[in-house]
Design an enzyme around this catalytic site. Structure first.
Site, PDB file in Angstrom:
ATOM      1  N   GLU A   1      -6.083  -9.632   9.040  1.00 28.89           N
ATOM      2  CA  GLU A   1      -7.460  -9.414   8.422  1.00 28.89           C
ATOM      3  C   GLU A   1      -7.896 -11.006   8.007  1.00 28.89           C
ATOM      4  O   GLU A   1      -9.181 -11.182   8.038  1.00 28.89           O
ATOM      5  CB  GLU A   1      -7.571  -8.629   7.323  1.00 28.89           C
ATOM      6  CG  GLU A   1      -6.586  -9.332   6.110  1.00 28.89           C
ATOM      7  CD  GLU A   1      -6.644  -8.371   4.890  1.00 28.89           C
ATOM      8  OE1 GLU A   1      -7.688  -7.469   4.885  1.00 28.89           O
ATOM      9  OE2 GLU A   1      -5.783  -8.486   4.083  1.00 28.89           O
TER      10      GLU A   1
ATOM     11  N   THR B   1       4.916  -7.193  -3.066  1.00 28.20           N
ATOM     12  CA  THR B   1       3.493  -7.459  -1.982  1.00 28.20           C
ATOM     13  C   THR B   1       3.900  -7.172  -0.680  1.00 28.20           C
ATOM     14  O   THR B   1       4.998  -7.771  -0.233  1.00 28.20           O
ATOM     15  CB  THR B   1       2.979  -8.802  -2.348  1.00 28.20           C
ATOM     16  OG1 THR B   1       1.920  -9.016  -1.143  1.00 28.20           O
ATOM     17  CG2 THR B   1       3.851  -9.972  -2.181  1.00 28.20           C
TER      18      THR B   1
ATOM     19  N   LEU C   1      -2.658   2.814   5.480  1.00 29.34           N
ATOM     20  CA  LEU C   1      -1.658   3.612   6.260  1.00 29.34           C
ATOM     21  C   LEU C   1      -0.385   2.715   6.172  1.00 29.34           C
ATOM     22  O   LEU C   1       0.714   3.451   6.157  1.00 29.34           O
ATOM     23  CB  LEU C   1      -2.002   4.118   7.595  1.00 29.34           C
ATOM     24  CG  LEU C   1      -3.048   4.945   7.682  1.00 29.34           C
ATOM     25  CD1 LEU C   1      -3.698   5.336   9.029  1.00 29.34           C
ATOM     26  CD2 LEU C   1      -3.022   6.320   6.917  1.00 29.34           C
ATOM     27  N   GLN C   2      -0.433   1.554   6.485  1.00 28.02           N
ATOM     28  CA  GLN C   2       0.661   0.777   6.652  1.00 28.02           C
ATOM     29  C   GLN C   2       1.377   0.439   5.456  1.00 28.02           C
ATOM     30  O   GLN C   2       2.662   0.411   5.473  1.00 28.02           O
ATOM     31  CB  GLN C   2       0.076  -0.697   7.306  1.00 28.02           C
ATOM     32  CG  GLN C   2      -0.650  -1.673   6.311  1.00 28.02           C
ATOM     33  CD  GLN C   2      -1.436  -2.599   6.967  1.00 28.02           C
ATOM     34  OE1 GLN C   2      -0.989  -3.585   7.526  1.00 28.02           O
ATOM     35  NE2 GLN C   2      -2.999  -2.850   6.671  1.00 28.02           N
TER      36      GLN C   2
ATOM     37  N   ASP D   1       2.395  -8.524   1.731  1.00 28.32           N
ATOM     38  CA  ASP D   1       1.868  -9.551   2.314  1.00 28.32           C
ATOM     39  C   ASP D   1       3.104 -10.888   2.395  1.00 28.32           C
ATOM     40  O   ASP D   1       2.968 -11.636   3.241  1.00 28.32           O
ATOM     41  CB  ASP D   1       0.624 -10.403   1.505  1.00 28.32           C
ATOM     42  CG  ASP D   1      -0.503  -9.495   1.789  1.00 28.32           C
ATOM     43  OD1 ASP D   1      -0.798  -8.742   2.772  1.00 28.32           O
ATOM     44  OD2 ASP D   1      -1.283  -9.474   0.590  1.00 28.32           O
TER      45      ASP D   1
END
Length: 413
Positions: free
Chosen positions: A246, A141, A297-298, A143
Site C-alpha cells: 500500500e 505489528t 483479512l490478512q 508490518d
C-alpha cells in the site's frame, strides 16, 4: 505490597495479539502474591483515560486459554497517540490518577512504535508525579517494522496468509488466462516497510510461479519499466500476478494512493494502490485485469496462523510479566534470532526510549537488483517465521473463537 496490573492493546490488531494477552494473564495468575489482579483497558488507552477498566479475573481459565486461538483484540483496541508530556500534561495526569485509584503498579502496553512511545512517556510521567509504575511495552505489528526485535508478533501469520493467497490466486489466474484475466494485482499492507509484500515472494519456489512482480515502498515506482515487465511476463507465460504494498511511492516520494486525509496517528491515509496499478495496466497495455485488497483479512486470518508466530506472541506476553516481577522498567521484550536453519530464538530486551517511534525498513540486500523480487537472504529471514500450523478448534465447520464477558470494575474518580 501486591499491586494490580493493567494491560492494553493498541493500534491495528493481529491474528495473535490475544495470544500475547493469554501469555501475560496466565503468567500473572501464577503470581497473585505480587500481582493481585490484571485489569484491561477497554479499547486501549481510551479506556484508561475514561476509567473503563475490565476485570480479567472474572474470566474463566478456559476462556483465557482460548485467547491463544482467537484473532482480533479481545479487550478492544484504538488508534490514539498521546502528545508530548508538556503539550498534553492533563492526559498523563489523568492516567496516573487512574493508576493510583485502582492500585495499579504494573502497566503493559501491547502495540507498535507509537505505543512503545506512549509506554515510555507514561513511565517518565509516573516518576515525575511521585507514583512510580513499572511500564513494559510489548511488541505487536503485522508490518514487522519495529527495530531491535528480530520479528514482530503478527507478522509471521500475515506473511503466511499472503504467501498462501498469492500462490492460490496465481494458480486461478493462470488457469483462466487464455480467455479471461491476464493480470492480477493483490494489495497488501505496509506503509513504509515492504515486509508483508516481501513475504509473498516465498510462494515463488519454482520458475514462473506467482508472484511474478512485487512492488515495495523502498523502491520508487517506475511506470515505464513496470509496464515493460508486465508485458514481457504475459507474453512469455500467459499471465502476471503482482503483489503491491500500500505504501508504494513515485520517484518524488509521494504515495501513489495518498488520499490527502490523515489517520488518528497523523499518518497519511492511503486510498488503495491496487486499482491505481490496475488503471496503469489498462491504459498502457490494454490487458484484462483483476485486483483485490487483502485489507483486514490478512491480519485477522487466525485459521492459517503461523505456529512460530503464536508461540512467540505468547512467549512475549509471559516475558513481560516476568520482567516486571524482576523490577525491570521502561523496556520491551524482544525476539533474538540465534539461527536460521534450524530456526532458534530466545527472549531479550531493549529500553523503550530506543524503540519508540523508530521504524525498520527492508534492507536493500533483501530485494533483487531489478527491484521486483526477494533475494535468498530475504527468504532465509522470513521463511522460518511462517513455519508450522496452529489451527484453532472448530465447531460446526467454523473456528470456535472466544468472546469474553469483559465486565468493567466500578469507577472511583
Amino acid at each position: 505490597m501486591a499491586k494490580n496490573a493493567l494491560y492494553a492493546q493498541s493500534g491495528g490488531v493481529t491474528a495473535v495479539i490475544n495470544a500475547t494477552a493469554c501469555g501475560l494473564i496466565e503468567t500473572a495468575r501464577l503470581h497473585t502474591d505480587t500481582i493481585t489482579k490484571v485489569y484491561a483497558g477497554r479499547n486501549g488507552i481510551l479506556g484508561i483515560l475514561s476509567e473503563d477498566l475490565i476485570d480479567t479475573s472474572l474470566e474463566s481459565e478456559q476462556d483465557i486459554a482460548a485467547l491463544k486461538y482467537t484473532p482480533g483484540g479481545a479487550f478492544g483496541s484504538c488508534r490514539y497517540k498521546l502528545k508530548g508530556l508538556e503539550e498534553n500534561k492533563a492526559e498523563y495526569e489523568k492516567l496516573i490518577q487512574v493508576f493510583k485509584a485502582h492500585n495499579i503498579g504494573y502497566f503493559f502496553y501491547n502495540g507498535g512504535g507509537d505505543s512503545q512511545d506512549t509506554a515510555h512517556k507514561i513511565s517518565e510521567m509516573s516518576e515525575k508525579m511521585g507514583y512510580p509504575i513499572l511500564c513494559i511495552g510489548i511488541p505487536k505489528t503485522i508490518d514487522n517494522d519495529l527495530p531491535f526485535t528480530d520479528s514482530c508478533p503478527g507478522f509471521g501469520s500475515v506473511a503466511k496468509y499472503v504467501a498462501v493467497s498469492i500462490r492460490e490466486a496465481g494458480l486461478d489466474v493462470a488457469s483462466m488466462a487464455s480467455s479471461s484475466t491476464k493480470v492480477f494485482i493483490l494489495e497488501v499492507m505496509g506503509r513504509h516497510a515492504g515486509w508483508i509484500a516481501a513475504a509473498s515472494g516465498l510462494a515463488q519456489e519454482r520458475k514462473n510461479e506467482a508472484p511474478h512482480l512485487i512492488l515495495f515502498p523502498e523502491i520508487p515506482f517506475d511506470e515505464k519499466l513496470f509496464c515493460q515487465r508486465v508485458e514481457t511476463i504475459v507474453k512469455e507465460i500467459g499471465s502476471c500476478s503482482i503483489v503491491v504494498s500500500e505504501g508504494v511511492k513515485d520517484p518524488a516520494g509521494k504515495f501513489l494512493s495518498e488520499s490527502g486525509l490523515k489517520d488518528a496517528f497523523g499518518h497519511a491515509q492511503l486510498g488503495g494502490v491496487a486499482p491505481f496499478i490496475a488503471e496503469i495496466v489498462k491504459r498502457n497495455l490494454n490487458l484484462k485485469y483483476h485486483w483485490a485488497v487483502s485489507d483486514y483479512l490478512q491480519r485477522s486470518a487466525r485459521h492459517i496462523a503461523s505456529a512460530v508466530d503464536v508461540e512467540q506472541a505468547y512467549a512475549l506476553g509471559k516475558a513481560a510479566v516476568q520482567f516486571a516481577l524482576q523490577g525491570k522498567n521502561a523496556i520491551m521484550p524482544i525476539i533474538e534470532r540465534k539461527n536460521d536453519y534450524p530456526y532458534q530464538w530466545e527472549i531479550g530486551e531493549v529500553p523503550l526510549h530506543k524503540v519508540a517511534n523508530q521504524e525498520k525498513k527492508m534492507p536493500r540486500e533483501f530485494i533483487t537488483e531489478d527491484g521486483f523480487g526477494i533475494t535468498q537472504a530475504c527468504r532465509d529471514y522470513i521463511s522460518p517465521l511462517i513455519q508450522g500450523e496452529a489451527y484453532p478448534p472448530y465447531q460446526n465447520g467454523l473456528p470456535n473463537y472466544v468472546i469474553l464477558k469483559n465486565i468493567s470494575i466500578p469507577k472511583k474518580l
